[in-house]
Design a protein around this motif. Structure first.
Motif, short mmCIF file in Angstrom:
data_model
loop_
_atom_site.label_atom_id
_atom_site.label_comp_id
_atom_site.label_asym_id
_atom_site.label_seq_id
_atom_site.Cartn_x
_atom_site.Cartn_y
_atom_site.Cartn_z
N PHE A 293 72.22 -71.36 -20.94
CA PHE A 293 71.92 -70.78 -22.26
C PHE A 293 70.61 -71.42 -23.04
O PHE A 293 70.77 -72.69 -23.32
CB PHE A 293 73.20 -70.79 -23.02
CG PHE A 293 72.90 -70.38 -24.37
CD1 PHE A 293 72.22 -69.02 -24.81
CD2 PHE A 293 73.89 -70.73 -25.50
CE1 PHE A 293 72.19 -68.75 -26.29
CE2 PHE A 293 73.73 -70.42 -26.72
CZ PHE A 293 72.97 -69.37 -26.87
N TYR A 294 69.67 -70.90 -22.95
CA TYR A 294 68.44 -71.23 -23.71
C TYR A 294 68.23 -70.21 -25.03
O TYR A 294 67.79 -69.26 -24.53
CB TYR A 294 67.25 -71.31 -22.64
CG TYR A 294 66.00 -71.59 -23.36
CD1 TYR A 294 65.83 -72.79 -23.93
CD2 TYR A 294 64.91 -70.64 -23.10
CE1 TYR A 294 64.63 -73.02 -24.59
CE2 TYR A 294 63.60 -71.01 -23.87
CZ TYR A 294 63.47 -72.06 -24.68
OH TYR A 294 62.35 -72.53 -24.86
N SER A 295 68.28 -70.87 -26.03
CA SER A 295 68.02 -69.96 -27.40
C SER A 295 66.47 -70.10 -27.76
O SER A 295 66.33 -69.65 -28.98
CB SER A 295 69.10 -70.61 -28.45
OG SER A 295 68.90 -71.66 -28.76
N GLY A 296 65.80 -69.90 -27.17
CA GLY A 296 64.28 -69.76 -27.24
C GLY A 296 63.72 -70.82 -28.24
O GLY A 296 62.95 -70.44 -29.15
N ASN A 297 64.14 -72.14 -27.97
CA ASN A 297 63.74 -73.00 -29.09
C ASN A 297 62.41 -73.39 -29.08
O ASN A 297 61.92 -73.82 -30.03
CB ASN A 297 64.48 -74.47 -28.87
CG ASN A 297 66.20 -74.15 -28.45
OD1 ASN A 297 66.78 -73.20 -28.94
ND2 ASN A 297 66.60 -74.90 -27.47
N PHE A 298 61.86 -73.32 -28.06
CA PHE A 298 60.48 -73.77 -28.00
C PHE A 298 59.31 -72.52 -28.22
O PHE A 298 58.30 -72.87 -28.13
CB PHE A 298 60.10 -74.36 -26.39
CG PHE A 298 60.82 -75.65 -26.10
CD1 PHE A 298 60.79 -76.85 -27.08
CD2 PHE A 298 61.83 -75.69 -25.25
CE1 PHE A 298 61.48 -77.87 -26.68
CE2 PHE A 298 62.58 -76.82 -24.86
CZ PHE A 298 62.50 -77.97 -25.62
N LEU A 299 60.15 -71.53 -28.60
CA LEU A 299 58.99 -70.17 -28.93
C LEU A 299 58.72 -71.00 -30.31
O LEU A 299 59.41 -71.07 -31.15
CB LEU A 299 59.73 -69.16 -29.02
CG LEU A 299 60.33 -68.59 -27.68
CD1 LEU A 299 61.20 -67.19 -28.09
CD2 LEU A 299 59.07 -68.17 -26.86
#
Ligand code: BGC
Length: 368
Positions: A293-299
């Protein structure tokens, strides 16, 4: 002779040409309810996914680009097929049958998502199955590519069903022992790509345990209960509610859940994602042991996607079904080894519903 009226369900159009002169195609599948899935042969990528809301209004729920060229240089894996190995392999190295293999390192000292030129940066051969609403992409990854042993013949078949399911089936064969973990890296935003963040999406995950990782996002090797942690999604919870507690810098989720796999080996429910505003619901079914589950933290707003929309932090989230990260170096994790004569075979289904429909289904089950 009677004229046959076949409803064309797959349309193919050119999507561009790579700098090496390879033509890339875009295939658009349409089902009975108007749901649409667009797939590019570059990276076997989902570029667009039109899904109805509770009133039947369609929105594109997959982050992506309008044309081929940004896909060529992007490093955030929008919608693509990830391979040979999803997520990180520590120090870009693993040992198999007493031999150590050194992989291309593209994430500090680690290897991420297949290395410098993973499956996301390859043009896949395409076979359209007319009338079956399926597109099959295949490629050969030669022995030694990105450091991995064995010639690997891999394929991924995307099917759009009339029950609003996107089915993704992967297959691979090798001629030397190797490691494989393929996944799809779509960033979903059920409000619509580019329309704000996913922090109000409500997530439920069928997992009691997860694999904690260190600050470089390499699993420690432990398997811990989710109970009492920000990873406890056994009951539905908003994604944004415990972001800080989830840790990371920038804060957010980037964790592998240990899924409850079904004894039959058939895909079973892994997660349900609900967007209360639009009423769109996505259910994830898989036969895989893990789900990142990757919540787009590095966008960070630097990637400008479809319709000139910049993707800010948490603009989308990924639910990547997979073997566990760093499995080739972790003896206590389920094996990711593929040997000659074996077939790597796995299926993941993203099924779309809307809230009233979801409620009806629940009632139906109760009455069954
Ligand atoms: C990983 C992230 C990584 C991202 C790259 C995700 O699958 O878990 O750590 O930054 O892919 O886009």
């Amino acid at each position: 002779m009677t004229a046959m009226t076949t409803k064309t369900k797959i349309k193919t159009a050119p999507f561009g040409i790579t700098p090496d002169g390879e033509p890339v195609e875009l295939h658009t599948l349409t089902n009975n309810s108007g749901m649409q899935l667009s797939l590019s042969s570059y990276g076997a990528t989902i570029t667009r996914l039109l899904v109805p809301d509770r009133d039947g209004k369609l929105a594109d729920v997959a982050l992506g680009f309008d044309s081929l060229s940004p896909y060529l240089t992007s490093k955030i894996y929008l919608g693509c097929t990830v391979g040979r190995f999803a997520n990180r392999i520590a120090q870009g190295r693993f040992t198999l049958n007493g031999k150590t293999f050194r992989l291309a390192r593209n994430d500090g000292t680690n290897s991420l998502h297949g290395g410098l030129k993973g499956f996301d940066k390859r043009v896949w051969k395409t076979r359209v199955m007319p009338g079956q609403t399926s597109v099959r992409f295949s490629l050969r990854s030669p022995d030694g590519e990105e450091g991995y042993p064995g010639n690997l013949d891999a394929s991924v078949t995307f099917t759009l069903t009339d029950s609003n399911e996107v089915r993704i089936s992967y297959q691979a064969k090798t001629d030397r022992p190797t490691v494989v973990s393929l996944t799809n890296h779509t960033y979903f935003n059920l409000t619509g790509a580019g329309r704000g963040d996913i922090l109000n999406h409500v997530l439920c995950v069928r997992a009691d345990r997860y694999t904690p990782a260190d600050e470089r996002l390499i699993p420690t090797g432990k398997i811990l209960p989710v109970a009492g942690s920000a990873l406890d999604f056994r009951k539905p919870a908003p994604v944004g509610a415990r972001l800080r507690q989830a840790g990371g810098d920038p804060a957010g989720y980037d964790h592998n859940f240990v899924l409850k796999t079904s004894a039959s080996g058939k895909p079973s429910l892994a997660a349900t994602l609900t967007e209360p505003g639009s009423g769109r619901v996505m259910k994830v079914f898989t036969d895989q042991p893990g789900m990142q589950f990757y919540s787009g933290n590095f966008l960070d707003g630097k990637t400008v996607g479809k319709g000139a929309k910049a993707y800010q932090r948490h603009a989308g989230l990924c639910l990547e079904t997979q073997r566990f990260p760093d499995a080739p170096n972790q003896s206590r994790f389920p094996s990711a080894v593929l040997r000659p004569g074996e077939t790597y075979r796995t299926t993941t289904i993203f099924k779309f519903l809307s809230l009233p429909q979801a409620r009806n289904n629940k009632n139906k089950r109760r009455n069954d």
